[in-house]
Scaffold this motif. Structure first.
Motif, PDB file in Angstrom:
ATOM      1  N   PRO A   1      99.226  36.695 101.761  1.00  0.00           N
ATOM      2  CA  PRO A   1      99.624  37.657 102.796  1.00  0.00           C
ATOM      3  C   PRO A   1      99.055  39.041 102.513  1.00  0.00           C
ATOM      4  CG  PRO A   1     101.508  36.343 102.071  1.00  0.00           C
ATOM      5  CD  PRO A   1     100.388  36.037 101.129  1.00  0.00           C
ATOM      6  N   GLU A   2      98.926  39.847 103.564  1.00  0.00           N
ATOM      7  CA  GLU A   2      98.379  41.184 103.405  1.00  0.00           C
ATOM      8  C   GLU A   2      99.209  42.028 102.438  1.00  0.00           C
ATOM      9  OE1 GLU A   2      97.889  43.043 107.157  1.00  0.00           O
ATOM     10  OE2 GLU A   2      96.350  41.652 107.865  1.00  0.00           O
ATOM     11  N   SER A   3     100.472  41.703 102.306  1.00  0.00           N
ATOM     12  CA  SER A   3     101.337  42.461 101.401  1.00  0.00           C
ATOM     13  C   SER A   3     100.858  42.389  99.961  1.00  0.00           C
ATOM     14  CB  SER A   3     102.771  41.933 101.485  1.00  0.00           C
ATOM     15  OG  SER A   3     102.810  40.539 101.199  1.00  0.00           O
ATOM     16  N   ALA A   4     100.106  41.353  99.610  1.00  0.00           N
ATOM     17  CA  ALA A   4      99.626  41.197  98.232  1.00  0.00           C
ATOM     18  C   ALA A   4      98.662  42.304  97.840  1.00  0.00           C
ATOM     19  CB  ALA A   4      98.948  39.840  98.070  1.00  0.00           C
ATOM     20  N   GLY A   5      97.980  42.890  98.820  1.00  0.00           N
ATOM     21  CA  GLY A   5      97.043  43.973  98.527  1.00  0.00           C
ATOM     22  C   GLY A   5      97.428  45.272  99.180  1.00  0.00           C
ATOM     23  N   GLU A   6      98.617  45.334  99.737  1.00  0.00           N
ATOM     24  CA  GLU A   6      99.053  46.535 100.438  1.00  0.00           C
ATOM     25  C   GLU A   6      99.091  47.725  99.499  1.00  0.00           C
ATOM     26  OE1 GLU A   6      99.843  48.166 104.050  1.00  0.00           O
ATOM     27  OE2 GLU A   6      99.891  46.018 103.741  1.00  0.00           O
ATOM     28  N   GLY A   7      98.559  48.842  99.983  1.00  0.00           N
ATOM     29  CA  GLY A   7      98.558  50.056  99.168  1.00  0.00           C
ATOM     30  C   GLY A   7      97.366  50.145  98.254  1.00  0.00           C
ATOM     31  N   ASN A   8      96.471  49.161  98.279  1.00  0.00           N
ATOM     32  CA  ASN A   8      95.293  49.185  97.425  1.00  0.00           C
ATOM     33  C   ASN A   8      94.040  49.177  98.297  1.00  0.00           C
ATOM     34  OD1 ASN A   8      96.260  48.608  94.453  1.00  0.00           O
ATOM     35  ND2 ASN A   8      97.498  47.353  95.823  1.00  0.00           N
ATOM     36  N   VAL A   9      93.226  50.217  98.187  1.00  0.00           N
ATOM     37  CA  VAL A   9      91.988  50.287  98.932  1.00  0.00           C
ATOM     38  C   VAL A   9      90.861  49.660  98.134  1.00  0.00           C
ATOM     39  CG1 VAL A   9      90.285  51.819  99.973  1.00  0.00           C
ATOM     40  CG2 VAL A   9      92.712  52.318 100.232  1.00  0.00           C
ATOM     41  N   ALA A  10      90.739  50.072  96.876  1.00  0.00           N
ATOM     42  CA  ALA A  10      89.679  49.541  96.025  1.00  0.00           C
ATOM     43  C   ALA A  10      90.227  48.652  94.919  1.00  0.00           C
ATOM     44  CB  ALA A  10      88.862  50.679  95.416  1.00  0.00           C
ATOM     45  N   ILE A  11      91.531  48.559  94.808  1.00  0.00           N
ATOM     46  CA  ILE A  11      92.275  47.751  93.839  1.00  0.00           C
ATOM     47  C   ILE A  11      91.910  48.087  92.392  1.00  0.00           C
ATOM     48  CG2 ILE A  11      92.804  45.435  93.002  1.00  0.00           C
ATOM     49  CD1 ILE A  11      92.835  44.441  95.771  1.00  0.00           C
ATOM     50  N   ALA A  12      90.680  47.821  91.976  1.00  0.00           N
ATOM     51  CA  ALA A  12      90.320  48.065  90.586  1.00  0.00           C
ATOM     52  C   ALA A  12      90.380  49.554  90.255  1.00  0.00           C
ATOM     53  CB  ALA A  12      88.923  47.525  90.299  1.00  0.00           C
ATOM     54  N   GLY A  13      90.207  50.402  91.261  1.00  0.00           N
ATOM     55  CA  GLY A  13      90.181  51.818  90.998  1.00  0.00           C
ATOM     56  C   GLY A  13      91.488  52.539  91.272  1.00  0.00           C
ATOM     57  N   VAL A  14      92.501  51.838  91.729  1.00  0.00           N
ATOM     58  CA  VAL A  14      93.755  52.507  92.048  1.00  0.00           C
ATOM     59  C   VAL A  14      94.606  52.641  90.804  1.00  0.00           C
ATOM     60  CG1 VAL A  14      93.727  51.677  94.415  1.00  0.00           C
ATOM     61  CG2 VAL A  14      94.956  50.389  92.672  1.00  0.00           C
ATOM     62  N   GLN A  15      95.634  53.447  90.938  1.00  0.00           N
ATOM     63  CA  GLN A  15      96.461  53.788  89.787  1.00  0.00           C
ATOM     64  C   GLN A  15      97.349  52.636  89.350  1.00  0.00           C
ATOM     65  OE1 GLN A  15      98.835  57.221  90.569  1.00  0.00           O
ATOM     66  NE2 GLN A  15      99.384  57.548  88.435  1.00  0.00           N
ATOM     67  N   HIS A  16      97.791  51.834  90.289  1.00  0.00           N
ATOM     68  CA  HIS A  16      98.735  50.779  89.973  1.00  0.00           C
ATOM     69  C   HIS A  16      98.134  49.407  90.283  1.00  0.00           C
ATOM     70  CE1 HIS A  16     101.821  53.724  89.226  1.00  0.00           C
ATOM     71  NE2 HIS A  16     101.582  54.273  90.401  1.00  0.00           N
ATOM     72  N   PRO A  17      98.539  48.387  89.554  1.00  0.00           N
ATOM     73  CA  PRO A  17      97.993  47.044  89.783  1.00  0.00           C
ATOM     74  C   PRO A  17      98.608  46.389  91.015  1.00  0.00           C
ATOM     75  CG  PRO A  17      99.660  46.973  88.064  1.00  0.00           C
ATOM     76  CD  PRO A  17      99.476  48.424  88.418  1.00  0.00           C
ATOM     77  N   LEU A  18      98.091  45.210  91.342  1.00  0.00           N
ATOM     78  CA  LEU A  18      98.652  44.454  92.453  1.00  0.00           C
ATOM     79  C   LEU A  18     100.133  44.174  92.206  1.00  0.00           C
ATOM     80  CD1 LEU A  18      95.831  41.809  93.086  1.00  0.00           C
ATOM     81  CD2 LEU A  18      96.371  43.810  94.478  1.00  0.00           C
ATOM     82  N   PRO A  19     100.952  44.209  93.251  1.00  0.00           N
ATOM     83  CA  PRO A  19     102.403  44.005  93.084  1.00  0.00           C
ATOM     84  C   PRO A  19     102.751  42.529  92.995  1.00  0.00           C
ATOM     85  CG  PRO A  19     101.914  44.397  95.386  1.00  0.00           C
ATOM     86  CD  PRO A  19     100.596  44.518  94.652  1.00  0.00           C
ATOM     87  N   ILE A  20     102.061  41.797  92.115  1.00  0.00           N
ATOM     88  CA  ILE A  20     102.147  40.335  92.084  1.00  0.00           C
ATOM     89  C   ILE A  20     102.554  39.841  90.701  1.00  0.00           C
ATOM     90  CG2 ILE A  20     100.743  38.227  92.145  1.00  0.00           C
ATOM     91  CD1 ILE A  20      99.099  39.470  94.347  1.00  0.00           C
TER      92      ILE A  20
END
Length: 436
Positions: free
Chosen positions: A69-88
């Motif tokens: 689901p889209e919620s798995a990546g919500e809040g992450n634009v570049a994922i590897a470069g964001v401050q927090h990891p995936l909420p998984i």
């Protein structure tokens, strides 16, 4: 979604997973060891409370991938470069997604309808109301742990308790526990939140970790201890904590804002009582990472030296080693679950002995023949990442040598069953089965 409907759907997810998980290597992925993020307190739990570790996979199958689901990546634009990891978090291939409005469950093995376990109170924010921006999902990844003979998935979120008459309403932090085997809500604990506390993000919530029977949770920059046996709050820590905290060496280590609100000081708290054990004034910290089962790395401005980092003994706060500003410890550090701390900064990767801080290897190498991967995950002695020229790669955390040059994906989260990465065609967060 009502809990009864969620329960029936979740049983279907678990049953479907059981039919196709026979090829997996088994086991679970506790926070810290399997996620490459903050260290869990599983190391201090009794054997019956620990999640079993499995050998980290080196290869993933590109067949039968499952889009999450889209919620798995919500809040992450570049994922590897964001401050927090995936909420998984993962448990035997089942994906648990922390949201500001609940805990979402979906199979990582087969396509399935997601199940949403909802909080008792009206959530402060709903994921559907948030745009796909960095920090949009204020919830952090859940914690998978064992207690009372069950595997529990713990998630935290902030809700609003309405007022009545002359009594004002207030925000409350809710710690939700889901039964991983059934996919249903087991219980929840509500903790009132004080007004006026500093928060990096409004509604920010997190399950920090576990020490023995105590789970440490955070909401609006406030830290609390919850007893798993009595299912109630047993302490609250004074002060405002930024960027959460970690549990290491039988100690809760956090960054607490000074009274003047300018610097963040590293402090150690007793996980049983929340009382302060030590305070480190030698660094105005910007980042805090668990470096190992007994150490933490605090990066920022080191007194009398400038930018740098300190490796601290978590139990005592004593300095083990200090690193100069050009060290890779200026970025994010992750413990591999064995003996190595892997730190990334800009286009550099360096690995250190988790106990002593002695450098083991660094990339790029001095000869200029090897490049540094963009690290996505550190787990069970392996470093997963990707290079611009050659794509995904798996590196030995202790030696820095390549152990798999064609892993298929560079996972951000993994267990013995699936790995979570971005699909090349559309960047959707996707689950891939392990292949060895």
């Amino acid at each position: 979604m009502k809990h009864g409907v969620a329960a029936r759907g979740a049983v279907g997810v678990v049953a479907a997973l059981a039919l196709c998980a026979c090829g997996g290597s088994g086991g679970d992925d506790p926070k810290g060891a399997g996620s490459g993020g903050k260290a869990s307190a599983e190391a201090s739990a009794t054997p019956s409370e620990r999640i079993r570790h499995v050998e980290a996979p080196k290869r993933f199958s590109m067949d039968r991938a499952v889009a999450l689901p889209e919620s798995a990546g919500e809040g992450n634009v570049a994922i590897a470069g964001v401050q927090h990891p995936l909420p998984i978090a993962l448990d035997k291939g089942v994906v648990f997604i922390a949201r500001p409005d609940g805990l979402e469950i979906v199979s990582g093995y087969v396509p399935s309808d997601p199940i949403l376990i909802t909080p008792e109170r009206e959530p402060l924010a709903r994921l559907d109301d948030l745009g796909p921006f960095v920090g949009g999902n204020t919830a952090r990844r859940p914690l998978v742990t064992e207690h009372g003979g069950k595997t529990l998935v713990l998630a935290a979120l902030v809700g609003r308790v309405p007022g009545a008459g002359t009594t004002k309403g207030h925000d409350a932090l809710e710690l939700m526990a889901a039964d991983a085997a059934q996919g249903t809500k087991a219980w929840s604990v509500e903790i009132p939140l004080a007004e006026g506390h500093y928060s990096v993000e409004e509604g920010q919530s997190e399950v920090v970790g576990r020490s023995g029977r105590v789970v440490v949770v955070m909401g609006h920059g406030q830290l609390f201890g919850v007893d798993l046996d009595s299912r109630r709050k047993i302490w609250s820590a004074p002060g405002d904590f930024q960027e959460g905290a970690v549990v290491a060496g039988g100690t809760v280590v956090g960054l607490r804002l000074d009274e003047d609100g300018t610097d963040r000081r590293v402090v150690g708290l007793d996980p049983a009582t929340g009382e302060e054990r030590w305070s480190e004034s030698g660094v105005a910290a910007e980042r805090l990472s668990a470096a190992g089962p007994k150490t933490v790395v605090a990066s920022g401005y080191v007194v009398d030296e400038g930018d740098g980092a300190l490796l601290l003994d978590a139990a005592s706060g004593k300095e083990v080693r200090r690193f100069p500003g050009d060290s890779a410890t200026g970025g994010t550090c992750r413990y591999d679950g064995v003996s190595t701390t892997v730190c990334t900064h800009a286009d550099q990767v360096a690995a250190f002995d988790a106990a002593t801080g002695r450098e083991r290897w660094a990339l790029p190498d001095e000869a200029g023949t090897r490049t540094a991967p963009e690290v996505t995950l550190v787990r069970e002695g392996l470093v997963y990442g990707t290079t611009a020229e050659n794509g995904p790669v798996v590196v030995d955390a202790a030696t820095g040598e390549d152990v798999e040059t064609r892993p298929g994906i560079a996972p951000y989260v993994s267990d013995g069953y699936v790995g979570i990465a971005l699909a090349e065609e559309d960047n959707a967060v996707t689950a891939y089965r392990t292949a060895g």
